[in-house]
Enzyme design. Structure first.
Site, PDB file in Angstrom:
ATOM      1  N   LYS A   1       0.877  -1.175  -0.144  1.00 24.60           N
ATOM      2  CA  LYS A   1       0.076  -0.030  -0.174  1.00 24.60           C
ATOM      3  C   LYS A   1       0.877   1.510   0.032  1.00 24.60           C
ATOM      4  O   LYS A   1       0.447   2.257  -0.783  1.00 24.60           O
ATOM      5  CB  LYS A   1      -0.934  -0.137   1.262  1.00 24.60           C
ATOM      6  CG  LYS A   1      -2.098   1.031   1.273  1.00 24.60           C
ATOM      7  CD  LYS A   1      -3.115   0.992   2.557  1.00 24.60           C
ATOM      8  CE  LYS A   1      -4.187  -0.150   2.070  1.00 24.60           C
ATOM      9  NZ  LYS A   1      -5.067  -0.103   3.232  1.00 24.60           N
TER      10      LYS A   1
ATOM     11  N   GLU B   1     -14.656   9.535  13.736  1.00 27.01           N
ATOM     12  CA  GLU B   1     -14.779   9.843  12.376  1.00 27.01           C
ATOM     13  C   GLU B   1     -16.297   9.689  12.111  1.00 27.01           C
ATOM     14  O   GLU B   1     -16.690   8.401  12.174  1.00 27.01           O
ATOM     15  CB  GLU B   1     -13.773   8.938  11.522  1.00 27.01           C
ATOM     16  CG  GLU B   1     -14.039   9.462  10.029  1.00 27.01           C
ATOM     17  CD  GLU B   1     -13.567  10.969   9.927  1.00 27.01           C
ATOM     18  OE1 GLU B   1     -12.474  11.559  10.408  1.00 27.01           O
ATOM     19  OE2 GLU B   1     -14.404  11.568   9.606  1.00 27.01           O
TER      20      GLU B   1
ATOM     21  N   GLU C   1     -18.322   6.818   3.041  1.00 19.56           N
ATOM     22  CA  GLU C   1     -17.630   6.440   2.053  1.00 19.56           C
ATOM     23  C   GLU C   1     -18.279   6.823   0.610  1.00 19.56           C
ATOM     24  O   GLU C   1     -19.709   6.680   0.922  1.00 19.56           O
ATOM     25  CB  GLU C   1     -17.243   4.736   1.935  1.00 19.56           C
ATOM     26  CG  GLU C   1     -16.200   4.455   2.925  1.00 19.56           C
ATOM     27  CD  GLU C   1     -15.965   2.930   2.786  1.00 19.56           C
ATOM     28  OE1 GLU C   1     -16.344   2.045   2.074  1.00 19.56           O
ATOM     29  OE2 GLU C   1     -15.355   2.465   4.015  1.00 19.56           O
TER      30      GLU C   1
ATOM     31  N   CYS D   1     -18.904  -0.612   8.416  1.00 17.38           N
ATOM     32  CA  CYS D   1     -19.408   0.055   9.652  1.00 17.38           C
ATOM     33  C   CYS D   1     -20.774  -0.350  10.546  1.00 17.38           C
ATOM     34  O   CYS D   1     -20.659  -0.771  11.583  1.00 17.38           O
ATOM     35  CB  CYS D   1     -19.375   1.513   9.309  1.00 17.38           C
ATOM     36  SG  CYS D   1     -17.640   2.256   9.110  1.00 17.38           S
TER      37      CYS D   1
ATOM     38  N   LYS E   1     -20.214   7.759  18.881  1.00 20.67           N
ATOM     39  CA  LYS E   1     -19.926   7.290  17.349  1.00 20.67           C
ATOM     40  C   LYS E   1     -20.892   6.021  17.385  1.00 20.67           C
ATOM     41  O   LYS E   1     -21.381   5.590  16.143  1.00 20.67           O
ATOM     42  CB  LYS E   1     -18.381   6.774  17.117  1.00 20.67           C
ATOM     43  CG  LYS E   1     -18.213   6.025  15.985  1.00 20.67           C
ATOM     44  CD  LYS E   1     -18.413   6.814  14.900  1.00 20.67           C
ATOM     45  CE  LYS E   1     -18.363   5.957  13.360  1.00 20.67           C
ATOM     46  NZ  LYS E   1     -18.834   6.755  12.277  1.00 20.67           N
TER      47      LYS E   1
ATOM     48  N   ASN F   1     -24.234   5.267  14.438  1.00 19.85           N
ATOM     49  CA  ASN F   1     -24.502   4.372  13.450  1.00 19.85           C
ATOM     50  C   ASN F   1     -25.424   3.410  13.899  1.00 19.85           C
ATOM     51  O   ASN F   1     -26.126   2.880  12.829  1.00 19.85           O
ATOM     52  CB  ASN F   1     -23.070   3.748  13.464  1.00 19.85           C
ATOM     53  CG  ASN F   1     -22.108   4.349  12.397  1.00 19.85           C
ATOM     54  OD1 ASN F   1     -22.476   5.356  11.871  1.00 19.85           O
ATOM     55  ND2 ASN F   1     -20.942   3.887  12.175  1.00 19.85           N
TER      56      ASN F   1
ATOM     57  N   LEU G   1     -34.552   6.589   5.162  1.00 21.71           N
ATOM     58  CA  LEU G   1     -35.838   5.911   5.447  1.00 21.71           C
ATOM     59  C   LEU G   1     -36.115   4.819   4.272  1.00 21.71           C
ATOM     60  O   LEU G   1     -37.042   4.584   3.827  1.00 21.71           O
ATOM     61  CB  LEU G   1     -37.061   6.876   5.462  1.00 21.71           C
ATOM     62  CG  LEU G   1     -37.148   7.733   6.685  1.00 21.71           C
ATOM     63  CD1 LEU G   1     -38.443   8.467   6.517  1.00 21.71           C
ATOM     64  CD2 LEU G   1     -37.335   6.981   7.914  1.00 21.71           C
TER      65      LEU G   1
ATOM     66  N   LYS H   1     -20.552  -4.156  11.802  1.00 26.56           N
ATOM     67  CA  LYS H   1     -19.732  -4.233  13.096  1.00 26.56           C
ATOM     68  C   LYS H   1     -20.100  -3.487  14.179  1.00 26.56           C
ATOM     69  O   LYS H   1     -19.904  -3.909  15.378  1.00 26.56           O
ATOM     70  CB  LYS H   1     -18.404  -4.072  12.465  1.00 26.56           C
ATOM     71  CG  LYS H   1     -17.680  -2.929  12.623  1.00 26.56           C
ATOM     72  CD  LYS H   1     -16.290  -2.994  12.531  1.00 26.56           C
ATOM     73  CE  LYS H   1     -15.881  -1.389  12.198  1.00 26.56           C
ATOM     74  NZ  LYS H   1     -15.954  -0.430  13.242  1.00 26.56           N
TER      75      LYS H   1
ATOM     76  N   GLY I   1     -34.549  -1.849   1.665  1.00 27.76           N
ATOM     77  CA  GLY I   1     -33.777  -2.242   0.749  1.00 27.76           C
ATOM     78  C   GLY I   1     -33.543  -3.769   0.819  1.00 27.76           C
ATOM     79  O   GLY I   1     -34.221  -4.382   1.428  1.00 27.76           O
TER      80      GLY I   1
HETATM   81  P1  NAD Z   1      -9.151  -0.162   6.618  1.00 28.68           P
HETATM   82  O1  NAD Z   1      -8.936  -1.464   6.739  1.00 28.68           O
HETATM   83  O2  NAD Z   1      -9.461   0.537   5.333  1.00 28.68           O
HETATM   84  O3  NAD Z   1      -7.672   0.695   7.022  1.00 28.68           O
HETATM   85  C1  NAD Z   1      -6.919   0.348   8.192  1.00 28.68           C
HETATM   86  C2  NAD Z   1      -5.331   0.344   7.951  1.00 28.68           C
HETATM   87  O4  NAD Z   1      -4.593   0.047   8.973  1.00 28.68           O
HETATM   88  C3  NAD Z   1      -5.033  -0.837   7.026  1.00 28.68           C
HETATM   89  O5  NAD Z   1      -4.250  -0.016   5.704  1.00 28.68           O
HETATM   90  C4  NAD Z   1      -4.016  -1.640   7.677  1.00 28.68           C
HETATM   91  O6  NAD Z   1      -3.006  -2.235   7.038  1.00 28.68           O
HETATM   92  C5  NAD Z   1      -3.467  -0.701   8.772  1.00 28.68           C
HETATM   93  N1  NAD Z   1      -2.989  -1.166   9.934  1.00 28.68           N
HETATM   94  C6  NAD Z   1      -3.289  -2.084  10.763  1.00 28.68           C
HETATM   95  N2  NAD Z   1      -2.659  -2.378  11.850  1.00 28.68           N
HETATM   96  C7  NAD Z   1      -1.729  -1.253  11.729  1.00 28.68           C
HETATM   97  C8  NAD Z   1      -0.708  -0.842  12.596  1.00 28.68           C
HETATM   98  N3  NAD Z   1      -0.305  -1.474  13.901  1.00 28.68           N
HETATM   99  N4  NAD Z   1       0.181   0.009  12.320  1.00 28.68           N
HETATM  100  C9  NAD Z   1       0.012   0.483  10.981  1.00 28.68           C
HETATM  101  N5  NAD Z   1      -1.204   0.448  10.089  1.00 28.68           N
HETATM  102  C10 NAD Z   1      -1.890  -0.545  10.600  1.00 28.68           C
HETATM  103  O7  NAD Z   1      -9.976   0.364   7.551  1.00 28.68           O
HETATM  104  P2  NAD Z   1     -11.138   1.782   7.600  1.00 28.68           P
HETATM  105  O8  NAD Z   1     -12.289   1.639   6.937  1.00 28.68           O
HETATM  106  O9  NAD Z   1     -10.016   2.931   7.211  1.00 28.68           O
HETATM  107  O10 NAD Z   1     -11.469   1.805   9.243  1.00 28.68           O
HETATM  108  C11 NAD Z   1     -10.599   2.324  10.209  1.00 28.68           C
HETATM  109  C12 NAD Z   1     -11.384   2.748  11.443  1.00 28.68           C
HETATM  110  O11 NAD Z   1     -12.394   3.679  11.398  1.00 28.68           O
HETATM  111  C13 NAD Z   1     -12.276   1.755  11.982  1.00 28.68           C
HETATM  112  O12 NAD Z   1     -12.427   1.466  13.149  1.00 28.68           O
HETATM  113  C14 NAD Z   1     -13.491   1.871  11.412  1.00 28.68           C
HETATM  114  O13 NAD Z   1     -14.680   1.416  12.096  1.00 28.68           O
HETATM  115  C15 NAD Z   1     -13.432   3.434  11.389  1.00 28.68           C
HETATM  116  N6  NAD Z   1     -14.461   4.201  10.553  1.00 28.68           N
HETATM  117  C16 NAD Z   1     -14.474   3.704   9.084  1.00 28.68           C
HETATM  118  C17 NAD Z   1     -15.171   4.617   8.499  1.00 28.68           C
HETATM  119  C18 NAD Z   1     -15.285   4.025   7.094  1.00 28.68           C
HETATM  120  O14 NAD Z   1     -16.348   4.712   6.142  1.00 28.68           O
HETATM  121  N7  NAD Z   1     -14.617   3.009   6.427  1.00 28.68           N
HETATM  122  C19 NAD Z   1     -16.039   5.584   9.005  1.00 28.68           C
HETATM  123  C20 NAD Z   1     -15.844   6.008  10.064  1.00 28.68           C
HETATM  124  C21 NAD Z   1     -15.025   5.352  11.180  1.00 28.68           C
END
Ligand code: NAD
Length: 432
Positions: free
Chosen positions: A35, A149, A153, A261, A205, A209, A251, A264, A254
């Site tokens: 990555k 956050e 997406e 998110c 948070k 959700n 509302l 989980k 689907g």
């Molecule tokens: P993701 O899986 O896309 O990204 C997580 C990244 O962390 C991966 O690239 C992984 O390789 C890296 N990683 C894991 N362990 C690591 C470490 N020890 N050191 C460095 N990098 C490490 O996940 P995401 O969708 O970005 O979600 C991240 C968090 O944000 C989650 O808790 C999620 O619930 C929350 N969140 C996600 C969204 C969303 O829409 N995706 C929105 C709000 C909150």
């Protein structure tokens, strides 16, 4: 400010790019070498509208860089964000191993006062856990802040740049002041910074959700009842959503909510309740309704063709869990495809951006097409599973000419029954 973001996924990369956009010096780090190499070569690992342009611009201007070297990035940082994954463990609780590993790396590297920010969605009490872990490993001064956050997406950049609100949970004025300063550029449109204790921020948070997931499951139940009694859920939705105590958003019935998110986070909140001897009975039901809803479209298909689908081919438009993303985590399409394959059907599928991600999961069990209309060749019916804009007003005459028979299963209530039936289609939707 100097910011290090640990975890460069959907959240870390967007947050990093947006913080760089407002003039900060940001390093996004990740344990995934591929990555980081890709990012250093200008290859963006995810599809998110506007992200590529923003990442490239800020990287070129020297404000955004990428590294696998956590220690050296952390040393110079004023703030370290933890934005690693928190996937569900076997019992539904959020798996904190990546958060704690990131916290440990920070603790081992900091050399002066640092604000450690939990950006990942983490259960109540995690900021305290991170604080205890870091304290046990360093004598350097630090604060732990919970800053959940709320980006979506598909609209992540605009959500981050123009947030509805920013939630900050902290215990020291020093940390609050740094966070206020960091977020100032994002509040010029009047968005409030809501300050609270870390536990309340963490719970905010999950509560947000879970509320949204509850609205979806509630509407799915109303839609299923509409199907039984012959009412039209679109009319009901409009009739109830115009009550300003309710509002029109979230509302839409689907094929069940998916994504990385909602499923989980609902599970994790139910588990937090259990750990505290409190049953989250509404949310338990929200989850059960969602599991059932993922079967609704398959049940309609079985009602048309019977249980044995050998010799039947279905064309699928839309694979990602929602439009404008390539994220396939917990996508309802996967469950529907697996159920149809188990009954002997063949699947031909297309999606504007999620084909590569789907291949990683489904391999060659299904056929993939980049052309929307070629997907329909020799298919018995069309299934609309993700409401991408380009599927909204298709050429129904061409669809009818290409399919073996004119049948549409619309999992997102995008089309008009009257129009389709007039053209000779058999049309199935959700609750209308
Ligand atoms: P993701 O899986 O896309 O990204 C997580 C990244 O962390 C991966 O690239 C992984 O390789 C890296 N990683 C894991 N362990 C690591 C470490 N020890 N050191 C460095 N990098 C490490 O996940 P995401 O969708 O970005 O979600 C991240 C968090 O944000 C989650 O808790 C999620 O619930 C929350 N969140 C996600 C969204 C969303 O829409 N995706 C929105 C709000 C909150």
């Amino acid at each position: 400010m100097h910011i290090t973001i640990i975890g460069s996924g959907y959240v870390g990369l967007v947050d990093g790019a947006c913080f760089a956009e407002t003039g900060n010096n940001v390093t996004c780090v990740d344990v995934d070498e591929t990555k980081i190499n890709n990012l250093n070569n200008g290859i963006i690992p995810i599809y998110e509208p506007g992200l590529e342009t923003m990442v490239k611009k800020n990287a070129e201007q020297g404000r955004l860089s990428f590294s696998t070297d956590i220690a050296s990035s952390v040393k110079t940082a004023d703030l370290c964000f933890i934005s690693v994954g928190t996937p569900p463990g076997e019992d539904g609780s959020a798996d904190l191993q990546y958060v704690l590993a990131a916290a440990k790396s920070i603790a081992q590297a900091i050399e002066s006062y640092t604000v450690i920010v939990d950006k990942s969605t983490v259960p109540v009490g995690t900021a305290q856990k991170v604080k205890e872990l870091v304290s046990s490993l360093t004598k350097t001064e630090f604060d732990v802040v919970s800053n959940p956050e709320f980006l979506k997406e598909g609209a992540a950049i605009s959500d981050f740049m123009k947030p509805d609100r920013i939630v900050i949970g902290a215990e020291s004025d020093r940390a609050f002041e740094i966070m206020r300063q960091l977020y100032k550029p994002f509040t010029l449109t009047g968005a409030p910074i809501i300050e609270m204790d870390p536990k309340s921020a963490e719970l905010t948070k999950y509560a947000a959700n879970s509320m949204l997931a509850t609205r979806i499951s509630f509407m799915n139940e109303i839609a299923n009842l509409c199907d039984i009694v012959g009412a039209d859920v679109d009319k009901v939705r409009h009739g109830m959503g115009t009550d300003d105590r309710i509002g029109m958003r979230f509302l839409f019935p689907g094929i069940g909510y998916g994504g990385s998110c909602f499923p989980k986070d609902v599970k994790a909140l139910v588990k937090t309740g259990k750990e505290n001897n409190y049953e989250m009975s509404v949310l338990q039901t929200v989850e059960n309704v969602n599991a059932k809803q993922k079967k609704v479209l398959v049940n309609k298909i079985v009602s048309e063709y019977g249980e044995d689908l050998q010799g039947k081919t279905f064309a699928i438009w839309g694979l990602s869990f929602k439009p404008k993303t390539d994220d396939m985590r917990e996508a309802a399409s996967l469950e529907i495809i697996n159920a149809l394959l188990a009954k002997g059907a063949k699947i031909k599928a297309t999606d504007p951006v999620a084909i590569e991600e789907t291949k990683k999961i489904m391999g060659d069990k299904i056929e993939y097409f980049t052309s929307t209309y070629e997907t329909l060749n020799d298919a018995d019916a069309l299934l609309l599973l993700t409401e991408w804009h380009e599927y909204r007003e298709p050429d129904f005459d061409r669809i009818k000419d290409t399919l073996k028979s004119p049948v549409i299963f619309d999992g997102r209530n995008q089309y008009e029954r009257k129009v389709l039936e007039k053209k000779g289609y058999t049309y199935y939707a959700i609750g209308r």
